[in-house]
Design a protein around this motif. Structure first.
Motif, short mmCIF file in Angstrom:
data_model
loop_
_atom_site.label_atom_id
_atom_site.label_comp_id
_atom_site.label_asym_id
_atom_site.label_seq_id
_atom_site.Cartn_x
_atom_site.Cartn_y
_atom_site.Cartn_z
N ARG A 280 0.82 -1.35 -0.19
CA ARG A 280 0.13 -0.22 -0.09
C ARG A 280 0.84 1.18 0.15
O ARG A 280 0.54 2.32 -0.83
CB ARG A 280 -0.96 -0.05 1.27
CG ARG A 280 -1.93 1.29 1.23
CD ARG A 280 -2.58 1.33 2.43
NE ARG A 280 -1.81 1.55 3.83
CZ ARG A 280 -1.04 2.60 4.03
NH1 ARG A 280 -1.06 3.38 3.35
NH2 ARG A 280 -0.40 2.62 5.09
N ARG A 281 1.81 1.38 0.87
CA ARG A 281 2.91 2.39 0.89
C ARG A 281 3.56 2.70 -0.60
O ARG A 281 3.71 3.69 -0.83
CB ARG A 281 3.92 2.36 2.04
CG ARG A 281 3.01 2.51 3.43
CD ARG A 281 4.26 2.75 4.49
NE ARG A 281 5.23 1.52 4.70
CZ ARG A 281 4.82 0.42 5.45
NH1 ARG A 281 3.83 0.34 5.88
NH2 ARG A 281 5.66 -0.43 5.45
N PHE A 282 3.95 1.56 -0.88
CA PHE A 282 4.64 1.52 -2.18
C PHE A 282 3.93 2.29 -3.38
O PHE A 282 4.05 3.06 -3.98
CB PHE A 282 5.10 0.16 -2.70
CG PHE A 282 5.80 0.16 -4.08
CD1 PHE A 282 6.97 0.32 -4.32
CD2 PHE A 282 5.07 -0.21 -5.29
CE1 PHE A 282 7.65 0.36 -5.42
CE2 PHE A 282 5.54 -0.12 -6.45
CZ PHE A 282 6.98 0.27 -6.56
N LEU A 283 2.43 1.73 -3.42
CA LEU A 283 1.69 2.33 -4.50
C LEU A 283 1.33 3.64 -4.24
O LEU A 283 0.89 4.11 -5.20
CB LEU A 283 0.19 1.09 -4.49
CG LEU A 283 0.34 -0.18 -4.72
CD1 LEU A 283 -0.91 -1.04 -4.62
CD2 LEU A 283 0.66 -0.03 -6.36
N SER A 284 1.08 4.07 -2.94
CA SER A 284 0.76 5.31 -2.78
C SER A 284 1.84 6.52 -3.33
O SER A 284 1.48 7.51 -3.39
CB SER A 284 0.32 5.73 -1.29
OG SER A 284 1.47 5.42 -0.45
N ARG A 285 2.97 5.87 -3.42
CA ARG A 285 3.93 6.75 -4.12
C ARG A 285 3.50 7.03 -5.66
O ARG A 285 4.19 8.14 -6.18
CB ARG A 285 5.09 6.22 -4.01
CG ARG A 285 5.89 6.09 -2.77
CD ARG A 285 7.25 5.36 -2.64
NE ARG A 285 8.01 5.20 -3.70
CZ ARG A 285 8.74 4.25 -3.89
NH1 ARG A 285 9.02 3.29 -2.95
NH2 ARG A 285 9.55 4.03 -4.95
N PHE A 286 2.62 6.22 -6.21
CA PHE A 286 2.41 6.27 -7.62
C PHE A 286 1.15 6.99 -7.91
O PHE A 286 0.61 7.22 -9.09
CB PHE A 286 2.48 5.09 -8.42
CG PHE A 286 4.05 4.56 -8.49
CD1 PHE A 286 4.92 5.15 -9.44
CD2 PHE A 286 4.61 3.77 -7.42
CE1 PHE A 286 6.21 4.59 -9.43
CE2 PHE A 286 5.85 3.61 -7.30
CZ PHE A 286 6.79 3.65 -8.34
N THR A 287 0.23 6.83 -6.83
CA THR A 287 -1.36 7.29 -7.26
C THR A 287 -1.66 8.02 -5.92
O THR A 287 -1.36 7.82 -4.72
CB THR A 287 -2.00 6.21 -7.57
OG1 THR A 287 -3.38 6.32 -7.92
CG2 THR A 287 -2.23 4.83 -6.46
N ASN A 288 -2.84 8.60 -5.95
CA ASN A 288 -3.60 9.26 -5.01
C ASN A 288 -5.14 8.53 -4.80
O ASN A 288 -5.78 8.88 -3.87
CB ASN A 288 -3.96 10.70 -5.35
CG ASN A 288 -2.80 11.61 -5.16
OD1 ASN A 288 -1.87 11.36 -4.61
ND2 ASN A 288 -2.70 12.57 -6.06
#
Length: 194
Positions: free
Chosen positions: A157-165
């Motif tokens: 989740r933390r990784f994905l949140s770097r690429f999307t809001n």
């Protein structure tokens, strides 16, 4: 899976893009959980080869089209148009399709993410490089085709949140629903040996 996280009443569970393994098992566990819920009216879209695995009484629509083909996308569009669900929930992406005029939540469970394991190319050569490129393209396809995501760990989740809001839910992987019926003593008394 916390079912009250969505306000939807009519849910279309899309498992049509799943081919083998863990994704199919997660789909079956979701179906089990959703069938026990009185919150949702659920219709499952699955590939015809998995129909025999689905529990009796499950509302099923089967498609036989090749995943990602124009016929596949048209079949899914027609299903959404006909059923008018409040939410489309794709078990794991990429779905190779984005529904029109309805929220699309997609599961994310790609093993190789952008930025990870690039040293593998040095060790294993070009074949691993091709796999990495394929996974990177699928990663961005998942982001493009979804309105929200779910994954199994906070780390992802933390990784994905770097690429999307987009909103990202974490639903930890749990005990398979088939094992819930067994008591620990039943398992201990079984004749299973290693």
């Amino acid at each position: 899976l916390k079912l009250d996280m969505f306000s939807a009443q009519d849910l279309l569970l899309n498992g049509a893009n799943l081919s083998t393994g863990g994704g199919v098992q997660v789909m079956l566990d979701l179906i089990s959980t959703l069938n026990d819920s009185e919150t949702f009216e659920v219709v499952i879209v699955a590939h015809y080869r998995y129909l025999h695995l689905l529990p009796p009484g499950t509302k099923i629509l089967s498609i036989q089209d090749v995943v990602g083909s124009n016929n596949y996308r048209a079949s899914l569009d027609n299903i959404v148009l006909r059923l008018k669900p409040d939410l489309v929930f794709t078990v794991f992406g990429p779905s190779y399709w984005r529904p029109k005029n309805v929220m699309h939540v997609m599961g994310f469970a790609k093993p190789l993410l952008p930025g990870w394991h690039f040293n593998l190319i040095k060790v294993f050569g070009w074949k691993i490089g091709v796999i990495l490129i394929k996974n990177i393209l699928q990663f961005f396809l998942i982001l493009r085709q979804s309105d929200a995501l779910w994954t199994e760990t906070n780390y992802v989740r933390r990784f994905l949140s770097r690429f999307t809001n987009k909103r990202i839910w974490v639903v930890p992987n749990a005990i398979n629903s088939n094992l819930k019926a067994y008591k620990s003593q039943d398992i201990a008394d079984s004749s299973f040996r290693i």
